[in-house]
Design a protein around this motif. Structure first.
Motif, PDB file in Angstrom:
ATOM      1  N   ALA A   1       0.818  -1.208   0.000  1.00  0.00           N
ATOM      2  CA  ALA A   1       0.000   0.000   0.000  1.00  0.00           C
ATOM      3  C   ALA A   1       0.859   1.268   0.000  1.00  0.00           C
ATOM      4  N   PRO A   2       1.951   1.329   0.772  1.00  0.00           N
ATOM      5  CA  PRO A   2       2.817   2.524   0.699  1.00  0.00           C
ATOM      6  C   PRO A   2       3.369   2.765  -0.705  1.00  0.00           C
ATOM      7  N   ASP A   3       3.753   1.689  -1.395  1.00  0.00           N
ATOM      8  CA  ASP A   3       4.237   1.845  -2.774  1.00  0.00           C
ATOM      9  C   ASP A   3       3.130   2.393  -3.664  1.00  0.00           C
ATOM     10  N   ALA A   4       1.902   1.898  -3.466  1.00  0.00           N
ATOM     11  CA  ALA A   4       0.775   2.372  -4.259  1.00  0.00           C
ATOM     12  C   ALA A   4       0.533   3.856  -4.018  1.00  0.00           C
ATOM     13  N   ALA A   5       0.612   4.297  -2.756  1.00  0.00           N
ATOM     14  CA  ALA A   5       0.408   5.705  -2.433  1.00  0.00           C
ATOM     15  C   ALA A   5       1.494   6.567  -3.064  1.00  0.00           C
ATOM     16  N   ARG A   6       2.702   6.075  -3.085  1.00  0.00           N
ATOM     17  CA  ARG A   6       3.816   6.822  -3.678  1.00  0.00           C
ATOM     18  C   ARG A   6       3.624   6.988  -5.184  1.00  0.00           C
ATOM     19  N   VAL A   7       3.197   5.906  -5.856  1.00  0.00           N
ATOM     20  CA  VAL A   7       2.964   5.974  -7.294  1.00  0.00           C
ATOM     21  C   VAL A   7       1.797   6.898  -7.602  1.00  0.00           C
TER      22      VAL A   7
ATOM     23  N   ASP B   1      -6.565   1.705  -4.069  1.00  0.00           N
ATOM     24  CA  ASP B   1      -7.310   0.719  -3.295  1.00  0.00           C
ATOM     25  C   ASP B   1      -6.307  -0.308  -2.776  1.00  0.00           C
ATOM     26  N   GLY B   2      -5.818  -0.069  -1.558  1.00  0.00           N
ATOM     27  CA  GLY B   2      -4.789  -0.943  -1.015  1.00  0.00           C
ATOM     28  C   GLY B   2      -3.516  -0.829  -1.814  1.00  0.00           C
ATOM     29  N   ALA B   3      -3.087  -1.944  -2.407  1.00  0.00           N
ATOM     30  CA  ALA B   3      -1.863  -1.941  -3.212  1.00  0.00           C
ATOM     31  C   ALA B   3      -2.157  -1.751  -4.697  1.00  0.00           C
ATOM     32  N   ARG B   4      -3.385  -1.365  -5.023  1.00  0.00           N
ATOM     33  CA  ARG B   4      -3.776  -1.169  -6.420  1.00  0.00           C
ATOM     34  C   ARG B   4      -3.964   0.309  -6.737  1.00  0.00           C
ATOM     35  N   VAL B   5      -3.560   0.697  -7.928  1.00  0.00           N
ATOM     36  CA  VAL B   5      -3.724   2.072  -8.407  1.00  0.00           C
ATOM     37  C   VAL B   5      -4.420   2.015  -9.753  1.00  0.00           C
ATOM     38  N   ARG B   6      -5.397   2.924  -9.933  1.00  0.00           N
ATOM     39  CA  ARG B   6      -6.113   2.979 -11.215  1.00  0.00           C
ATOM     40  C   ARG B   6      -6.084   4.405 -11.732  1.00  0.00           C
ATOM     41  N   VAL B   7      -5.741   4.546 -13.032  1.00  0.00           N
ATOM     42  CA  VAL B   7      -5.671   5.857 -13.668  1.00  0.00           C
ATOM     43  C   VAL B   7      -6.579   5.844 -14.895  1.00  0.00           C
ATOM     44  N   PRO B   8      -7.583   6.732 -14.978  1.00  0.00           N
ATOM     45  CA  PRO B   8      -8.444   6.789 -16.166  1.00  0.00           C
ATOM     46  C   PRO B   8      -7.616   7.050 -17.422  1.00  0.00           C
ATOM     47  N   THR B   9      -8.010   6.442 -18.545  1.00  0.00           N
ATOM     48  CA  THR B   9      -7.269   6.622 -19.793  1.00  0.00           C
ATOM     49  C   THR B   9      -8.229   6.653 -20.971  1.00  0.00           C
ATOM     50  N   ASP B  10      -7.807   7.320 -22.029  1.00  0.00           N
ATOM     51  CA  ASP B  10      -8.593   7.294 -23.261  1.00  0.00           C
ATOM     52  C   ASP B  10      -8.244   6.080 -24.108  1.00  0.00           C
ATOM     53  N   GLY B  11      -7.310   5.255 -23.622  1.00  0.00           N
ATOM     54  CA  GLY B  11      -6.941   4.030 -24.312  1.00  0.00           C
ATOM     55  C   GLY B  11      -5.885   4.196 -25.382  1.00  0.00           C
ATOM     56  N   SER B  12      -5.454   5.430 -25.638  1.00  0.00           N
ATOM     57  CA  SER B  12      -4.449   5.647 -26.678  1.00  0.00           C
ATOM     58  C   SER B  12      -3.075   5.188 -26.196  1.00  0.00           C
ATOM     59  N   VAL B  13      -2.240   4.782 -27.156  1.00  0.00           N
ATOM     60  CA  VAL B  13      -0.892   4.333 -26.829  1.00  0.00           C
ATOM     61  C   VAL B  13      -0.105   5.459 -26.161  1.00  0.00           C
TER      62      VAL B  13
END
Length: 322
Positions: free
Chosen positions: A243-249, A259-271
């Motif tokens: 979780a600390p690594d996730a917060a840092r990222v 969410d715990g050790a998971r990070v989610r970033v919205p994207t338009d799906g482009s490369v």
């Protein structure tokens, strides 16, 4: 697009008098446009097969009205049967006859002229890649070949509408892909297809529109892409060691959620955007254990609207950071 199949307020119950069991169909409305594939999705017991049986004149509705090709399925049942074909969940072929004999028998039962039957059988055996096995007893055929023969039987009279009730259930992936190609070819030739399936990827690949039924009613309807957009947006999902690594990222990423050790970033799906996210992660000095670009799937639509899970896995593009 003109509707070739319509259902308005269909109701059907199999409960005995005095039973508290809910109806299988409870005011179902839907339309199949001419020349399209409509996929009817829903959990077991939602009323998919009952809907197909009513539309193909095998069951009478308790209430409501349905038309197929402009004909009422109750009042004009005979006319409806002349313009449709139905492929059920089990292949309806005779194991003791050869493939060619099966098709010839079905053509004779349909009262087609003998010469028409002969030419049509040859045409369908070629179209469904069954010519090499045409003289062998069907009991020696594979499940995928038997399924293709079943579909070919339904096309002898060139139906305007084809009802397919879970046609690929039990088939291996290769046979399923082959049947998808067959269905695409049928539609390209002008036949409208009403498809029920439990394989959500199948609906996503084949259907122009999807109707999701639950509790005997359609709870969502539209193109697969639109339904998926309504459920959520695509995102780059990262799994960190802690979780600390996730917060840092997450601190170095705009609009990131943790969410715990998971990070989610919205994207338009482009490369380009995915690369920029990964570059920002790399700049933090923290290496993810896993990452993937995940877009909403019909599984997500199914789960969000019915509370049930489907068979297909969500579509994603995954990788492991070096």
């Amino acid at each position: 697009m003109a509707a070739i199949v319509t259902a308005e307020g269909l109701r059907k119950s199999f409960a005995r008098r005095g039973s508290a069991s809910p109806p299988v169909l409870d005011g179902l409305d839907l339309e199949l446009g001419e020349g399209e594939v409509l996929a009817l999705l829903g959990p077991n017991g939602a009323g998919k097969t009952t809907t197909v049986r009513i539309l193909s004149t095998l069951l009478r509705p308790d209430a409501g009205r349905a038309t197929v090709g402009g004909y009422d399925v109750v009042r004009d049942a005979r006319r409806v049967r002349e313009i449709i074909s139905l492929t059920g969940q089990q292949a309806a072929v005779d194991d003791k006859l050869s493939g060619a004999e099966n098709l010839t028998m079905m053509g004779n039962l349909a009262h087609l002229p003998r010469r028409v039957v002969r030419d049509r059988v040859d045409e369908l055996l070629t179209a469904f890649d069954l010519t090499a096995a045409a003289g062998r007893r069907v009991g020696t055929w594979s499940g995928g070949m038997r399924r293709r023969l079943d579909l070919a039987s339904g096309l002898l009279t060139r139906p305007r509408i084809m009802f397919l009730d879970e046609p690929t259930t039990g088939l291996d992936p290769r046979s399923r892909l082959a049947l998808w190609d067959v269905v695409r070819g049928v539609v390209a030739d002008g036949t409208s297809v009403f498809l029920t399936t439990q394989y959500l990827e199948e609906a996503d690949r084949l259907a122009r529109r999807v109707a999701l039924v639950d509790g005997g009613r359609v709870v969502a309807e539209g193109g697969p892409a639109r339904l998926k957009r309504e459920v959520g947006e695509a995102g780059v999902e990262l799994v960190l060691a802690s979780a600390p690594d996730a917060a840092r990222v997450a601190a170095g990423l705009a609009s990131a959620t943790v969410d715990g050790a998971r990070v989610r970033v919205p994207t338009d799906g482009s490369v380009g955007h995915v690369r920029s996210v990964l570059a920002a992660v790399e700049a933090t000095g923290v290496t993810p254990e896993h990452w993937e670009v995940r877009a909403p799937s019909l599984d997500d639509v199914f789960l969000a609207l019915t509370g049930h899970t489907g068979r297909a896995r969500p579509a994603s593009s995954a990788g492991v950071a070096a």
